[in-house]
Enzyme design. Structure first.
Site, PDB file in Angstrom:
ATOM      1  N   ARG A   1      32.688  53.216  38.638  1.00 34.53           N
ATOM      2  CA  ARG A   1      32.480  53.397  37.410  1.00 34.53           C
ATOM      3  C   ARG A   1      31.653  55.036  36.654  1.00 34.53           C
ATOM      4  O   ARG A   1      32.748  56.378  36.389  1.00 34.53           O
ATOM      5  CB  ARG A   1      32.327  52.297  36.495  1.00 34.53           C
ATOM      6  CG  ARG A   1      32.983  51.434  36.443  1.00 34.53           C
ATOM      7  CD  ARG A   1      33.057  50.325  35.492  1.00 34.53           C
ATOM      8  NE  ARG A   1      32.298  50.036  36.930  1.00 34.53           N
ATOM      9  CZ  ARG A   1      31.648  48.206  36.557  1.00 34.53           C
ATOM     10  NH1 ARG A   1      31.994  47.828  35.179  1.00 34.53           N
ATOM     11  NH2 ARG A   1      30.920  47.996  37.137  1.00 34.53           N
TER      12      ARG A   1
ATOM     13  N   ASP B   1      35.662  32.186  55.235  1.00 32.18           N
ATOM     14  CA  ASP B   1      36.146  30.846  56.658  1.00 32.18           C
ATOM     15  C   ASP B   1      35.573  30.355  57.360  1.00 32.18           C
ATOM     16  O   ASP B   1      34.363  30.359  58.167  1.00 32.18           O
ATOM     17  CB  ASP B   1      37.102  31.966  56.106  1.00 32.18           C
ATOM     18  CG  ASP B   1      38.467  30.707  56.036  1.00 32.18           C
ATOM     19  OD1 ASP B   1      38.224  29.517  56.443  1.00 32.18           O
ATOM     20  OD2 ASP B   1      39.668  30.984  55.700  1.00 32.18           O
TER      21      ASP B   1
ATOM     22  N   LYS C   1      35.177  40.883  51.805  1.00 34.92           N
ATOM     23  CA  LYS C   1      33.626  40.055  52.348  1.00 34.92           C
ATOM     24  C   LYS C   1      34.836  38.603  52.373  1.00 34.92           C
ATOM     25  O   LYS C   1      34.846  37.447  51.814  1.00 34.92           O
ATOM     26  CB  LYS C   1      33.853  39.505  50.824  1.00 34.92           C
ATOM     27  CG  LYS C   1      33.143  41.143  50.082  1.00 34.92           C
ATOM     28  CD  LYS C   1      31.821  40.512  48.461  1.00 34.92           C
ATOM     29  CE  LYS C   1      31.721  41.846  47.979  1.00 34.92           C
ATOM     30  NZ  LYS C   1      32.422  42.266  47.473  1.00 34.92           N
TER      31      LYS C   1
ATOM     32  N   THR D   1      24.966  40.198  44.127  1.00 39.77           N
ATOM     33  CA  THR D   1      24.255  40.467  43.216  1.00 39.77           C
ATOM     34  C   THR D   1      24.413  39.785  42.139  1.00 39.77           C
ATOM     35  O   THR D   1      23.346  40.884  41.052  1.00 39.77           O
ATOM     36  CB  THR D   1      23.687  42.640  43.513  1.00 39.77           C
ATOM     37  OG1 THR D   1      25.538  42.422  43.027  1.00 39.77           O
ATOM     38  CG2 THR D   1      23.461  43.262  44.169  1.00 39.77           C
TER      39      THR D   1
ATOM     40  N   ASP E   1      36.543  45.935  51.501  1.00 38.59           N
ATOM     41  CA  ASP E   1      35.870  45.268  50.838  1.00 38.59           C
ATOM     42  C   ASP E   1      36.395  44.654  50.081  1.00 38.59           C
ATOM     43  O   ASP E   1      36.261  43.534  49.652  1.00 38.59           O
ATOM     44  CB  ASP E   1      35.046  45.737  49.956  1.00 38.59           C
ATOM     45  CG  ASP E   1      34.306  45.372  49.138  1.00 38.59           C
ATOM     46  OD1 ASP E   1      33.477  44.816  49.752  1.00 38.59           O
ATOM     47  OD2 ASP E   1      33.841  45.832  48.090  1.00 38.59           O
TER      48      ASP E   1
ATOM     49  N   LYS F   1      36.613  53.095  49.122  1.00 41.57           N
ATOM     50  CA  LYS F   1      36.494  51.706  48.833  1.00 41.57           C
ATOM     51  C   LYS F   1      37.615  50.670  48.343  1.00 41.57           C
ATOM     52  O   LYS F   1      37.774  51.155  47.158  1.00 41.57           O
ATOM     53  CB  LYS F   1      35.280  51.244  48.294  1.00 41.57           C
ATOM     54  CG  LYS F   1      35.284  49.147  48.704  1.00 41.57           C
ATOM     55  CD  LYS F   1      33.481  49.026  48.229  1.00 41.57           C
ATOM     56  CE  LYS F   1      33.748  48.607  47.113  1.00 41.57           C
ATOM     57  NZ  LYS F   1      34.196  47.946  46.148  1.00 41.57           N
TER      58      LYS F   1
HETATM   59  O1  C5P Z   1      31.851  50.227  39.044  1.00 40.21           O
HETATM   60  P1  C5P Z   1      30.664  50.587  39.719  1.00 40.21           P
HETATM   61  O2  C5P Z   1      29.786  51.573  40.455  1.00 40.21           O
HETATM   62  O3  C5P Z   1      29.803  48.934  39.045  1.00 40.21           O
HETATM   63  O4  C5P Z   1      31.232  49.917  41.202  1.00 40.21           O
HETATM   64  C1  C5P Z   1      30.602  48.879  42.725  1.00 40.21           C
HETATM   65  C2  C5P Z   1      31.456  48.460  43.188  1.00 40.21           C
HETATM   66  O5  C5P Z   1      30.280  48.273  44.330  1.00 40.21           O
HETATM   67  C3  C5P Z   1      32.278  48.161  42.906  1.00 40.21           C
HETATM   68  O6  C5P Z   1      33.521  47.680  43.502  1.00 40.21           O
HETATM   69  C4  C5P Z   1      31.720  46.347  43.097  1.00 40.21           C
HETATM   70  O7  C5P Z   1      32.947  45.459  43.339  1.00 40.21           O
HETATM   71  C5  C5P Z   1      30.970  46.732  44.279  1.00 40.21           C
HETATM   72  N1  C5P Z   1      29.915  45.880  45.113  1.00 40.21           N
HETATM   73  C6  C5P Z   1      28.649  45.311  43.721  1.00 40.21           C
HETATM   74  N2  C5P Z   1      28.162  44.550  44.443  1.00 40.21           N
HETATM   75  C7  C5P Z   1      28.360  44.147  45.607  1.00 40.21           C
HETATM   76  C8  C5P Z   1      28.882  43.785  46.816  1.00 40.21           C
HETATM   77  C9  C5P Z   1      29.814  44.902  46.300  1.00 40.21           C
HETATM   78  O8  C5P Z   1      29.039  45.968  43.319  1.00 40.21           O
HETATM   79  N3  C5P Z   1      27.198  43.069  46.083  1.00 40.21           N
END
Ligand code: C5P
Length: 235
Positions: free
Chosen positions: A213, A70, A67, A122, A65, A38
């Site tokens: 992470r 516009d 998002k 979220t 990603d 991603k």
């Molecule tokens: O590090 P982690 O597992 O929290 O990363 C989650 C990824 O998913 C990040 O790139 C974050 O921007 C993305 N994301 C999210 N919640 C969303 C949409 C995307 O955590 N609603």
């Protein structure tokens, strides 16, 4: 869950790194172990479409990603440009409305890219939704926006683990559900509030899991990806 994929193919690793060099280093360690990578705002702003072309050109699946949100004409052309990069997944905000999502869906048609919509970020809670003038409870808003996204031609949504079941019930088995907020039972939640283990998200009906992470921040990303894939095998 509608698509037949191996557990590894369901894993999307978030390349939340500051530039092309660390992105390539992570991809080299994880290639063949996960289904997609991603590219989000941080990496795209730093490394641009050239990096996306390098990844897709090397045969890696990419979820772009960005998002988009516009006016319909602008989003349609942005999604068309994303599709020419060879991405497999692109996304927009469902709050951009029916015409915007329909334009994005038209731009994806025939390209190999599937369109996802983000329903409610979220990071929102009921109070912050009220503050921007949306009085609905979060599950009601998510259900409403997922239905609108499907009607407008989106292939699926990005949804927190808590929302998987209600979207599946509302939108049926063929609608893609891509779920971030994945944490191993033993790992830190970081800044994610609504989390689930990989197995729980899969059992709830997610098609793809976005993991950042828990895979990328440790000393051995390949071993972390393998551990999650093994947990998914057992789910
Ligand atoms: O590090 P982690 O597992 O929290 O990363 C989650 C990824 O998913 C990040 O790139 C974050 O921007 C993305 N994301 C999210 N919640 C969303 C949409 C995307 O955590 N609603």
């Amino acid at each position: 869950m509608n698509i037949r994929l191996s557990p590894r193919e369901r894993l999307i690793v978030a390349l939340d790194v500051p530039g092309a060099e660390p992105a390539h280093a992570l991809v080299a360690r994880l290639a063949g172990r996960v289904g997609m990578f991603k590219v989000g705002h941080q990496l795209f702003t730093a490394a641009g479409p050239d990096l996306v072309r390098e990844l897709t050109g090397a045969g890696h699946g990419v979820f772009l990603d960005l998002k988009y949100h516009d006016i319909p004409n602008t989003v349609e052309h942005a999604v068309a440009a994303a599709a020419t990069l060879g991405c497999r997944l692109v996304n927009v905000h469902a709050l951009g409305g029916r015409a915007m999502m329909a334009g994005a869906a038209k731009a994806c048609a025939g390209s190999g890219a599937k369109l996802l919509a983000v329903t409610v970020l979220t990071s929102h809670d009921a109070a912050s939704l009220r503050e921007i003038g949306l009085p609905m409870a979060i599950p009601e808003a998510v259900r409403h926006l997922a239905r609108l996204a499907q009607d407008a031609g989106a292939d699926g949504v990005v949804a927190s683990p808590e929302e998987i079941a209600l979207i599946r019930a509302e939108c049926g088995p063929a609608f893609l559900i891509v779920t971030p907020g994945i944490r191993l039972a033993s790992s830190s939640r970081d800044d994610q509030a609504r989390v689930a283990t990989p197995a729980a998200a899969l059992r709830a009906g997610a098609d793809y899991l976005v993991v950042g992470r828990p895979i990328t921040a440790g000393a051995d990303p390949a071993a972390a990806a393998d551990a999650i894939a093994a947990e998914l095998e057992r789910a």
